[in-house]
Design a protein around this motif. Structure first.
Motif, mmCIF file in Angstrom:
data_model
loop_
_atom_site.group_PDB
_atom_site.id
_atom_site.type_symbol
_atom_site.label_atom_id
_atom_site.label_comp_id
_atom_site.label_asym_id
_atom_site.label_seq_id
_atom_site.Cartn_x
_atom_site.Cartn_y
_atom_site.Cartn_z
ATOM 1 N N MET A 1 0.834 -1.181 0.000
ATOM 2 C CA MET A 1 0.000 0.000 0.000
ATOM 3 C C MET A 1 0.884 1.252 0.000
ATOM 4 O O MET A 1 1.844 1.341 0.752
ATOM 5 C CB MET A 1 -0.895 -0.029 1.238
ATOM 6 C CG MET A 1 -1.948 1.005 1.233
ATOM 7 S SD MET A 1 -3.198 0.514 0.067
ATOM 8 C CE MET A 1 -4.525 1.506 0.546
ATOM 9 N N TRP A 2 0.581 2.179 -0.863
ATOM 10 C CA TRP A 2 1.327 3.428 -0.957
ATOM 11 C C TRP A 2 0.829 4.387 0.112
ATOM 12 O O TRP A 2 -0.345 4.419 0.444
ATOM 13 C CB TRP A 2 1.140 4.036 -2.341
ATOM 14 C CG TRP A 2 1.670 3.172 -3.422
ATOM 15 C CD1 TRP A 2 0.998 2.170 -4.059
ATOM 16 C CD2 TRP A 2 2.973 3.195 -3.971
ATOM 17 N NE1 TRP A 2 1.818 1.581 -4.984
ATOM 18 C CE2 TRP A 2 3.025 2.185 -4.954
ATOM 19 C CE3 TRP A 2 4.094 3.968 -3.739
ATOM 20 C CZ2 TRP A 2 4.167 1.939 -5.699
ATOM 21 C CZ3 TRP A 2 5.222 3.721 -4.483
ATOM 22 C CH2 TRP A 2 5.250 2.723 -5.449
ATOM 23 N N ARG A 3 1.720 5.197 0.635
ATOM 24 C CA ARG A 3 1.374 6.132 1.691
ATOM 25 C C ARG A 3 1.644 7.548 1.205
ATOM 26 O O ARG A 3 2.708 7.830 0.651
ATOM 27 C CB ARG A 3 2.248 5.823 2.911
ATOM 28 C CG ARG A 3 1.905 6.599 4.143
ATOM 29 C CD ARG A 3 2.789 6.140 5.279
ATOM 30 N NE ARG A 3 4.195 6.234 4.901
ATOM 31 C CZ ARG A 3 5.082 6.993 5.535
ATOM 32 N NH1 ARG A 3 4.741 7.688 6.570
ATOM 33 N NH2 ARG A 3 6.327 7.047 5.124
ATOM 34 N N ASP A 4 0.654 8.441 1.394
ATOM 35 C CA ASP A 4 0.856 9.838 1.028
ATOM 36 C C ASP A 4 1.946 10.433 1.922
ATOM 37 O O ASP A 4 2.104 10.025 3.077
ATOM 38 C CB ASP A 4 -0.443 10.627 1.168
ATOM 39 C CG ASP A 4 -1.485 10.207 0.132
ATOM 40 O OD1 ASP A 4 -1.146 9.490 -0.820
ATOM 41 O OD2 ASP A 4 -2.650 10.608 0.289
ATOM 42 N N GLU A 5 2.694 11.376 1.370
ATOM 43 C CA GLU A 5 3.820 11.992 2.085
ATOM 44 C C GLU A 5 3.570 13.482 2.267
ATOM 45 O O GLU A 5 3.036 14.135 1.360
ATOM 46 C CB GLU A 5 5.117 11.824 1.278
ATOM 47 C CG GLU A 5 5.510 10.398 1.005
ATOM 48 C CD GLU A 5 6.361 9.796 2.105
ATOM 49 O OE1 GLU A 5 6.827 10.548 2.986
ATOM 50 O OE2 GLU A 5 6.565 8.584 2.073
ATOM 51 N N PHE A 6 3.961 14.015 3.406
ATOM 52 C CA PHE A 6 3.858 15.440 3.703
ATOM 53 C C PHE A 6 5.190 15.865 4.318
ATOM 54 O O PHE A 6 5.660 15.245 5.266
ATOM 55 C CB PHE A 6 2.727 15.715 4.698
ATOM 56 C CG PHE A 6 1.379 15.246 4.217
ATOM 57 C CD1 PHE A 6 0.550 16.114 3.524
ATOM 58 C CD2 PHE A 6 0.959 13.948 4.439
ATOM 59 C CE1 PHE A 6 -0.690 15.688 3.067
ATOM 60 C CE2 PHE A 6 -0.280 13.510 3.985
ATOM 61 C CZ PHE A 6 -1.102 14.385 3.293
ATOM 62 N N PHE A 7 5.803 16.925 3.769
ATOM 63 C CA PHE A 7 7.080 17.390 4.307
ATOM 64 C C PHE A 7 7.331 18.820 3.826
ATOM 65 O O PHE A 7 6.631 19.337 2.956
ATOM 66 C CB PHE A 7 8.230 16.458 3.877
ATOM 67 C CG PHE A 7 8.371 16.289 2.393
ATOM 68 C CD1 PHE A 7 9.221 17.104 1.658
ATOM 69 C CD2 PHE A 7 7.639 15.328 1.714
ATOM 70 C CE1 PHE A 7 9.346 16.952 0.285
ATOM 71 C CE2 PHE A 7 7.762 15.156 0.346
ATOM 72 C CZ PHE A 7 8.615 15.974 -0.370
ATOM 73 N N ASN A 8 8.331 19.461 4.416
ATOM 74 C CA ASN A 8 8.761 20.804 4.019
ATOM 75 C C ASN A 8 10.165 20.706 3.442
ATOM 76 O O ASN A 8 10.970 19.880 3.882
ATOM 77 C CB ASN A 8 8.765 21.754 5.216
ATOM 78 C CG ASN A 8 7.360 22.003 5.725
ATOM 79 O OD1 ASN A 8 6.463 22.342 4.961
ATOM 80 N ND2 ASN A 8 7.162 21.827 7.019
ATOM 81 N N HIS A 9 10.422 21.574 2.448
ATOM 82 C CA HIS A 9 11.765 21.613 1.859
ATOM 83 C C HIS A 9 12.042 23.032 1.364
ATOM 84 O O HIS A 9 11.293 23.562 0.542
ATOM 85 C CB HIS A 9 11.869 20.613 0.699
ATOM 86 C CG HIS A 9 13.216 20.566 0.071
ATOM 87 N ND1 HIS A 9 14.319 20.045 0.721
ATOM 88 C CD2 HIS A 9 13.661 20.988 -1.143
ATOM 89 C CE1 HIS A 9 15.371 20.142 -0.060
ATOM 90 N NE2 HIS A 9 15.004 20.720 -1.200
ATOM 91 N N ASN A 10 13.092 23.629 1.899
ATOM 92 C CA ASN A 10 13.530 24.975 1.487
ATOM 93 C C ASN A 10 12.394 25.997 1.478
ATOM 94 O O ASN A 10 12.271 26.798 0.553
ATOM 95 C CB ASN A 10 14.200 24.929 0.107
ATOM 96 C CG ASN A 10 15.545 24.239 0.131
ATOM 97 O OD1 ASN A 10 16.108 24.000 1.200
ATOM 98 N ND2 ASN A 10 16.055 23.888 -1.020
#
Length: 83
Positions: A1-10
């Motif tokens: 199962m694929w998992r949605d990703e949430f993150f910050n970058h620059n």
């Protein structure tokens, strides 16, 4: 199962959402800019790696080259040519 990703970058808020189809899974790369505007990165939907989305930001939010979405190799080339 694929998992949605949430993150910050620059300074950008990033998310990778997955769309499930009968025969495959596509990843959509969404970035909220420093101005609060949401944009979709023109990255191949068959790459769900956060590293690729980070490369897209590091490469300066490029548009597609030719008629196909960008791949990780395209982004690495853009960054290396600027160095």
């Amino acid at each position: 199962m694929w998992r949605d990703e949430f993150f910050n970058h620059n300074g950008y808020s990033c998310r990778i959402e997955h769309e499930y189809e009968e025969d495959n899974v596509k990843a959509w790369h969404i970035v909220v800019g420093k101005d609060g505007k949401e944009m979709t990165a023109d990255i191949t939907p068959y790459d769900s790696s956060p590293k690729t989305l980070k490369l897209w930001i590091d490469a300066g939010l490029p548009k597609r080259i030719g008629r196909c979405p960008l791949h990780r190799e395209d982004l690495e080339k853009i960054i290396n040519e600027r160095a």
